[in-house]
Design an enzyme around this catalytic site. Sequence first.
Site, PDB file in Angstrom:
ATOM      1  N   LEU A   1       8.505  29.783 -21.027  1.00 12.90           N
ATOM      2  CA  LEU A   1       9.244  29.744 -19.759  1.00 12.90           C
ATOM      3  C   LEU A   1       9.629  31.154 -19.335  1.00 12.90           C
ATOM      4  O   LEU A   1       9.671  32.076 -20.153  1.00 12.90           O
ATOM      5  CB  LEU A   1      10.522  28.916 -19.927  1.00 12.90           C
ATOM      6  CG  LEU A   1      10.348  27.503 -20.478  1.00 12.90           C
ATOM      7  CD1 LEU A   1      11.709  26.846 -20.662  1.00 12.90           C
ATOM      8  CD2 LEU A   1       9.471  26.672 -19.548  1.00 12.90           C
TER       9      LEU A   1
ATOM     10  N   TYR B   1       8.820  27.726 -36.789  1.00 14.72           N
ATOM     11  CA  TYR B   1       9.512  27.194 -35.602  1.00 14.72           C
ATOM     12  C   TYR B   1       8.708  26.040 -34.996  1.00 14.72           C
ATOM     13  O   TYR B   1       9.248  24.952 -34.731  1.00 14.72           O
ATOM     14  CB  TYR B   1       9.680  28.343 -34.600  1.00 14.72           C
ATOM     15  CG  TYR B   1      10.008  27.954 -33.182  1.00 14.72           C
ATOM     16  CD1 TYR B   1      11.277  27.503 -32.825  1.00 14.72           C
ATOM     17  CD2 TYR B   1       9.050  28.064 -32.164  1.00 14.72           C
ATOM     18  CE1 TYR B   1      11.578  27.165 -31.513  1.00 14.72           C
ATOM     19  CE2 TYR B   1       9.338  27.724 -30.856  1.00 14.72           C
ATOM     20  CZ  TYR B   1      10.606  27.277 -30.533  1.00 14.72           C
ATOM     21  OH  TYR B   1      10.895  26.942 -29.227  1.00 14.72           O
TER      22      TYR B   1
HETATM   23  N1  NAP Z   1      12.333  29.547 -23.535  1.00 15.10           N
HETATM   24  C1  NAP Z   1      11.073  29.181 -23.689  1.00 15.10           C
HETATM   25  O1  NAP Z   1      10.144  29.916 -23.325  1.00 15.10           O
HETATM   26  C2  NAP Z   1      10.746  27.846 -24.308  1.00 15.10           C
HETATM   27  C3  NAP Z   1       9.386  27.476 -24.422  1.00 15.10           C
HETATM   28  C4  NAP Z   1       9.061  26.250 -24.997  1.00 15.10           C
HETATM   29  C5  NAP Z   1      10.070  25.397 -25.421  1.00 15.10           C
HETATM   30  N2  NAP Z   1      11.366  25.776 -25.294  1.00 15.10           N
HETATM   31  C6  NAP Z   1      12.397  24.852 -25.782  1.00 15.10           C
HETATM   32  O2  NAP Z   1      13.369  24.682 -24.771  1.00 15.10           O
HETATM   33  C7  NAP Z   1      14.648  24.492 -25.366  1.00 15.10           C
HETATM   34  C8  NAP Z   1      15.660  25.449 -24.731  1.00 15.10           C
HETATM   35  O3  NAP Z   1      15.243  26.797 -24.964  1.00 15.10           O
HETATM   36  P1  NAP Z   1      16.007  28.013 -24.262  1.00 15.10           P
HETATM   37  O4  NAP Z   1      15.008  29.074 -24.027  1.00 15.10           O
HETATM   38  O5  NAP Z   1      16.863  27.525 -23.154  1.00 15.10           O
HETATM   39  O6  NAP Z   1      16.927  28.491 -25.476  1.00 15.10           O
HETATM   40  P2  NAP Z   1      18.393  29.149 -25.478  1.00 15.10           P
HETATM   41  O7  NAP Z   1      18.696  29.808 -24.178  1.00 15.10           O
HETATM   42  O8  NAP Z   1      18.471  29.964 -26.720  1.00 15.10           O
HETATM   43  O9  NAP Z   1      19.334  27.890 -25.599  1.00 15.10           O
HETATM   44  C9  NAP Z   1      19.397  27.183 -26.782  1.00 15.10           C
HETATM   45  C10 NAP Z   1      20.748  26.518 -26.861  1.00 15.10           C
HETATM   46  O10 NAP Z   1      20.795  25.832 -28.119  1.00 15.10           O
HETATM   47  C11 NAP Z   1      22.128  25.887 -28.571  1.00 15.10           C
HETATM   48  N3  NAP Z   1      22.158  25.845 -30.038  1.00 15.10           N
HETATM   49  C12 NAP Z   1      21.511  26.647 -30.922  1.00 15.10           C
HETATM   50  N4  NAP Z   1      21.854  26.337 -32.182  1.00 15.10           N
HETATM   51  C13 NAP Z   1      22.744  25.310 -32.081  1.00 15.10           C
HETATM   52  C14 NAP Z   1      23.483  24.577 -33.034  1.00 15.10           C
HETATM   53  N5  NAP Z   1      23.371  24.807 -34.366  1.00 15.10           N
HETATM   54  N6  NAP Z   1      24.321  23.597 -32.594  1.00 15.10           N
HETATM   55  C15 NAP Z   1      24.462  23.345 -31.264  1.00 15.10           C
HETATM   56  N7  NAP Z   1      23.783  24.019 -30.311  1.00 15.10           N
HETATM   57  C16 NAP Z   1      22.944  24.997 -30.723  1.00 15.10           C
HETATM   58  C17 NAP Z   1      22.687  27.211 -28.106  1.00 15.10           C
HETATM   59  O11 NAP Z   1      24.066  27.045 -27.898  1.00 15.10           O
HETATM   60  P3  NAP Z   1      25.103  28.288 -28.025  1.00 15.10           P
HETATM   61  O12 NAP Z   1      24.642  29.275 -26.989  1.00 15.10           O
HETATM   62  O13 NAP Z   1      26.412  27.696 -27.730  1.00 15.10           O
HETATM   63  O14 NAP Z   1      24.938  28.829 -29.411  1.00 15.10           O
HETATM   64  C18 NAP Z   1      21.908  27.474 -26.822  1.00 15.10           C
HETATM   65  O15 NAP Z   1      22.681  27.191 -25.677  1.00 15.10           O
HETATM   66  C19 NAP Z   1      14.458  24.664 -26.871  1.00 15.10           C
HETATM   67  O16 NAP Z   1      14.375  23.397 -27.446  1.00 15.10           O
HETATM   68  C20 NAP Z   1      13.136  25.395 -26.986  1.00 15.10           C
HETATM   69  O17 NAP Z   1      12.470  25.094 -28.190  1.00 15.10           O
HETATM   70  C21 NAP Z   1      11.732  26.973 -24.743  1.00 15.10           C
END
Ligand code: NAP
Length: 319
Positions: free
Chosen positions: A167, A137
């Site tokens: 987060l 990842y």
């Molecule tokens: N959460 C953390 O602790 C954390 C830490 C560091 C970095 N990040 C980064 O922050 C960003 C957001 O993370 P998050 O925690 O908000 O994740 P999340 O809640 O899982 O949201 C990810 C989103 O990506 C969309 N997605 C996934 N596969 C897709 C595809 N094939 N085509 C189009 N959309 C797609 C999903 O849409 P659907 O729901 O419609 O499938 C979902 O809404 C990511 O880039 C992650 O790497 C997060």
Amino acid sequence: MERSTRILLTGGHGFLGAHLVRALTRAGYVNVATFGSRDHDLTREPEVARALAEHAPEAVIHLAARVGGIGANRKFPGTYFYENLLMGVLLMEQARRAGVRRFLSVGTICSYPKFTPVPFREEELWDGYPEETNAPYGLAKKMLLVQSQAYRQEFGFDAVNVLLVNLYGPGDNFDPETSHVIPALIRKCVEAAESGAPAVSVWGSGSATREFLYVEDAAEGIVRAFERLRDSEPVNLGASREISIRDLATQIAELSGFRGRLEWDPTKPDGQPRRCLDTSRAERLLGWRARTPFDEGLTRTIAWYREQRLASAREPSRI
Ligand SMILES: NC(=O)c1ccc[n+]([C@@H]2O[C@H](COP(=O)([O-])OP(=O)(O)OC[C@H]3O[C@@H](n4cnc5c(N)ncnc54)[C@H](OP(=O)(O)O)[C@@H]3O)[C@@H](O)[C@H]2O)c1
């Protein structure tokens, strides 16, 4: 950036995305569009091109990703590598071809080498291989940085990057199969407090350390980065506060009203030994610092989760 800029936010229905939509709106942006994977699957090139043609954005903020905790990263390393790599590569290329003027990628602390000296400085990003459980990842997402720098050099494409720590906050994913450590612990402690269970099992030895950023602070930092970054060098966004998993679990148990024992399960992995970011570059370039005290952020997150449980008890399809 003008407040009328047409911004396309991928992943805008996700945890961070929902908060970022609100932060962009608070900052005055009036043309923010988003979509889910059912509307456009970003792992498929024609869908990526269609999303860009439909929305005709002037700027793209790329959050969409396959994301999960240690368990999910160990179970789906191939999927996490393939989908995250493909989404970034296809989207940035198609955005460049479509004439997008600015592209912000959101990266992750999982891209840092396993034994980076604490606090992690951006200069040390390339000094080793990431911790094994999240390397597929972390490396897939790290390619966004390489692509940004290469595209700026060759095409003059204005791509900028931030790197986020773990987060937490309202709206997080509490599914036990894929959740990160904070929602996983909150769920276990709240359920144990309600049922009167004597003990809660916690993954690992408790000795690993982590840093956690409240999701609203992260969203504000991303808006600043979108407006102010001028090159493709990565910028850490974190809370600059390291806490051991043992202390974290104890704090969550207290705030959740769980009075039983925490039982450590050393057969489960700890993940990276220590994690904490140096955020001085963000302070200097963005004038940004995390604001939410940790106990306040945790209290709000626990309250949100309890509300969701009550709502789902009334309406079982909600959670
Ligand atoms: N959460 C953390 O602790 C954390 C830490 C560091 C970095 N990040 C980064 O922050 C960003 C957001 O993370 P998050 O925690 O908000 O994740 P999340 O809640 O899982 O949201 C990810 C989103 O990506 C969309 N997605 C996934 N596969 C897709 C595809 N094939 N085509 C189009 N959309 C797609 C999903 O849409 P659907 O729901 O419609 O499938 C979902 O809404 C990511 O880039 C992650 O790497 C997060």
